[in-house]
Design an enzyme around this catalytic site. Structure first.
Site, PDB file in Angstrom:
ATOM      1  N   GLU A 259       1.108  -1.278   0.040  1.00 26.79           N
ATOM      2  CA  GLU A 259      -0.050   0.111  -0.024  1.00 26.79           C
ATOM      3  C   GLU A 259       0.654   1.220  -0.080  1.00 26.79           C
ATOM      4  OE1 GLU A 259      -3.819   0.037   0.731  1.00 26.79           O
ATOM      5  OE2 GLU A 259      -4.111  -2.003   0.213  1.00 26.79           O
TER       6      GLU A 259
ATOM      7  N   HIS B  49      -4.035   1.804   7.740  1.00 27.29           N
ATOM      8  CA  HIS B  49      -2.705   2.119   7.132  1.00 27.29           C
ATOM      9  C   HIS B  49      -1.973   2.483   8.332  1.00 27.29           C
ATOM     10  CE1 HIS B  49      -4.164   2.833   3.068  1.00 27.29           C
ATOM     11  NE2 HIS B  49      -3.770   1.497   2.945  1.00 27.29           N
TER      12      HIS B  49
ATOM     13  N   ASP C  71      -0.216   5.145   8.472  1.00 27.89           N
ATOM     14  CA  ASP C  71      -0.061   6.487   8.722  1.00 27.89           C
ATOM     15  C   ASP C  71      -1.431   7.214   9.322  1.00 27.89           C
ATOM     16  OD1 ASP C  71      -1.753   6.624   6.554  1.00 27.89           O
ATOM     17  OD2 ASP C  71      -0.787   7.793   4.974  1.00 27.89           O
TER      18      ASP C  71
ATOM     19  N   CYS D 229      -2.777  11.317   3.709  1.00 28.74           N
ATOM     20  CA  CYS D 229      -2.966  10.577   2.600  1.00 28.74           C
ATOM     21  C   CYS D 229      -2.987  10.935   1.461  1.00 28.74           C
ATOM     22  CB  CYS D 229      -4.635   9.995   2.840  1.00 28.74           C
ATOM     23  SG  CYS D 229      -4.987   9.231   4.625  1.00 28.74           S
TER      24      CYS D 229
HETATM   25  O1  SUG Z   1      -7.927   2.827   0.880  1.00 31.09           O
HETATM   26  N1  SUG Z   1     -10.708   5.054   1.124  1.00 31.09           N
HETATM   27  C1  SUG Z   1      -9.277   4.855   1.147  1.00 31.09           C
HETATM   28  C2  SUG Z   1      -8.422   5.885   2.051  1.00 31.09           C
HETATM   29  C3  SUG Z   1      -7.023   5.872   1.739  1.00 31.09           C
HETATM   30  C4  SUG Z   1      -6.395   6.660   3.006  1.00 31.09           C
HETATM   31  N2  SUG Z   1      -4.759   6.679   2.795  1.00 31.09           N
HETATM   32  C5  SUG Z   1      -4.019   6.385   3.417  1.00 31.09           C
HETATM   33  N3  SUG Z   1      -4.160   6.405   4.948  1.00 31.09           N
HETATM   34  N4  SUG Z   1      -2.779   6.775   3.421  1.00 31.09           N
HETATM   35  C6  SUG Z   1      -8.641   3.434   1.687  1.00 31.09           C
HETATM   36  O2  SUG Z   1      -9.262   2.981   2.509  1.00 31.09           O
HETATM   37  C7  SUG Z   1     -12.953   4.791   0.520  1.00 31.09           C
HETATM   38  C8  SUG Z   1     -13.571   4.582  -1.021  1.00 31.09           C
HETATM   39  C9  SUG Z   1     -15.005   4.318  -0.669  1.00 31.09           C
HETATM   40  O3  SUG Z   1     -15.619   3.662   0.251  1.00 31.09           O
HETATM   41  O4  SUG Z   1     -15.844   4.844  -1.598  1.00 31.09           O
HETATM   42  C10 SUG Z   1     -11.120   4.447   0.061  1.00 31.09           C
HETATM   43  O5  SUG Z   1     -10.967   3.872  -0.718  1.00 31.09           O
END
Ligand code: SUG
Length: 420
Positions: free
Chosen positions: A164, A232, A234, A350
């Site tokens: 990731e 994650h 972070d 993020c």
């Molecule tokens: O991968 N949300 C992302 C958020 C990513 C955050 N990134 C970091 N923490 N670096 C995920 O979970 C939600 C999309 C939806 O539900 O429509 C989503 O993919």
């Protein structure tokens, strides 16, 4: 000006931004499933954050949204936008590439054996809606970092090892341009939720980036952190230069990790937020660790660029105010409004990918200036859909609007070669 600096590349929030509840283990995504999203407002919030960072004196870049809905992916699944089942259609529409911290893992040149900055695009294979991001992301990384004297861009780690990207990777160093130590955080289990980063992926990235084993650490993310919604690392820890700012319950074996860090980098300054002051739940709800911890110019110390949600959470804000009132390295709090992204579990950190490099070695089309951000805002204001409800994703007029919007943005940035 040949000194490498930290450049934050933000994913521009795409015109298909919506809340489809696609990410198991991401509390915000599940809570807001089915809500109406506001792509235009979302993208403007993202641009305002980039402008804010430029105002702080930090180098800023961006990546284009990917082509959505991804019809090639739907075709591989034997379907199309009209015929797909709703969860597959939503996965094809997702604007999830906005979260650029998951785009790739970066090892800056001072850490690598060949003195090049290495980038490995993340396979994001655990979540179906993110698993088809990497080809579009790789195409951009190859353009932005085409200078082979300075960059080496790698294809993703193969299945079944989930990767990731930078969201599970931290770098500690005396200063950005000096050799540092790199910490790869992997998950083993997360109670009811998936552990998205596989240790074999982390080890493979470290090998491909030609890191020095003596200066590389692999640490397990705490199972309770994943189970509480920290999908994650972070979400519960952030590093910048010599500072690690972490929740007490971020890692499975915190003391062993802190010891290894101090051993490898004696100047490391580890700031541990105790659970009795900020609970894991408050940390995850407020996203205080999903801040951009940045070094301010002119020896002004470090700042946390935080989501406004952190200011609204009383234990969190009390903790942070005490933190900046002390004599530590973090001196400034900068709340920014990225609520549209936050509602899908994506905070300020993020939304960005950190690359340490000389900005002149990057394709300038990906670098931000105030004028360019204004230009992007004009395109967004004119073409981004105002609102999207996940129930209307099969509407052909919406598909057309989303496509047109992205094309206009590519035109504005001279990046039409990314058009399908
Ligand atoms: O991968 N949300 C992302 C958020 C990513 C955050 N990134 C970091 N923490 N670096 C995920 O979970 C939600 C999309 C939806 O539900 O429509 C989503 O993919």
């Amino acid at each position: 000006m040949n000194t490498p600096v930290e450049i934050n590349f933000d994913g521009i929030i795409g015109p298909s931004h919506n809340y489809a509840g696609l990410s198991l283990g991401n509390i915000a995504s599940a809570t807001n499933a089915g809500e109406t999203a506001y792509p235009r407002e979302a993208a403007r919030q993202g641009i305002a954050k980039m402008q804010h960072n430029l105002d702080l004196g930090i180098a800023q870049g961006f990546f284009m949204p990917l082509d959505r809905p991804n019809e090639g992916w739907l075709e591989m699944l034997g379907t199309g936008v009209a015929g797909a089942e709703p969860h597959i259609r939503a996965a094809a529409f997702s604007a999830s590439s906005m979260w650029a911290a998951n785009a790739a893992t970066i090892s800056p040149a001072p850490d690598t054996a060949d003195d090049k900055c290495h980038l490995t695009v993340a396979n994001l294979q655990t979540m179906p809606h993110r698993s088809h991001e990497w080809p579009g992301t790789l195409a951009q990384l190859k353009l932005a970092f085409a200078d082979r004297d300075h960059f080496s861009v790698h294809v993703p780690i193969p299945s079944p090892f989930g990767d990731e990207g930078a969201a599970n990777h931290m770098r500690l160093c005396p200063s950005h341009d000096a050799p540092g130590i790199e910490i790869f955080v992997f998950g083993k289990s997360g109670g009811p939720f998936p552990a998205r980063q596989h240790i074999e992926a982390s080890k493979a990235v470290a090998r491909k980036h030609r890191l020095n084993a003596e200066r590389t650490i692999f640490a397990q993310q705490a199972e309770i952190a994943i189970a509480a919604g920290a999908f994650h690392n972070d979400v519960v820890a952030v590093a910048n230069e010599q500072v690690l700012f972490t929740h007490e319950q971020a890692f499975e074996q915190p003391e062993a990790l802190y010891g290894e860090i101090r051993n490898k980098l004696p100047e490391a300054d580890i700031i541990i937020v105790p659970a009795d002051q900020v609970s894991l739940d408050d940390a995850i709800q407020s996203y205080l660790f999903n801040a951009q911890l940045v070094t301010l110019p002119k020896d002004a110390g470090m700042a946390l660029v935080l989501p406004t949600e952190a200011r609204e959470n009383q234990p969190v804000w009390t903790y942070l105010q005490n933190l900046v009132a002390g004599n530590g390295p973090i001196r400034k709090l900068c709340p920014v409004d990225v609520r549209q992204s936050m509602a899908n579990g994506g905070g300020p950190a993020c939304l960005r990918l950190r690359v340490v490099a000389n900005p002149e070695t990057v394709d300038q089309r990906f670098m931000a200036t105030p004028e360019k951000l204004e230009r992007l805002t004009r395109v967004i204001s004119e073409y981004w859909p105002e609102a999207i409800n996940p129930g209307e994703l099969s509407n052909p007029a919406l598909v057309n609007d989303i496509r047109t919007a992205r094309s206009r943005l590519l035109d504005a940035c001279g990046l039409n070669e990314l058009d399908r």
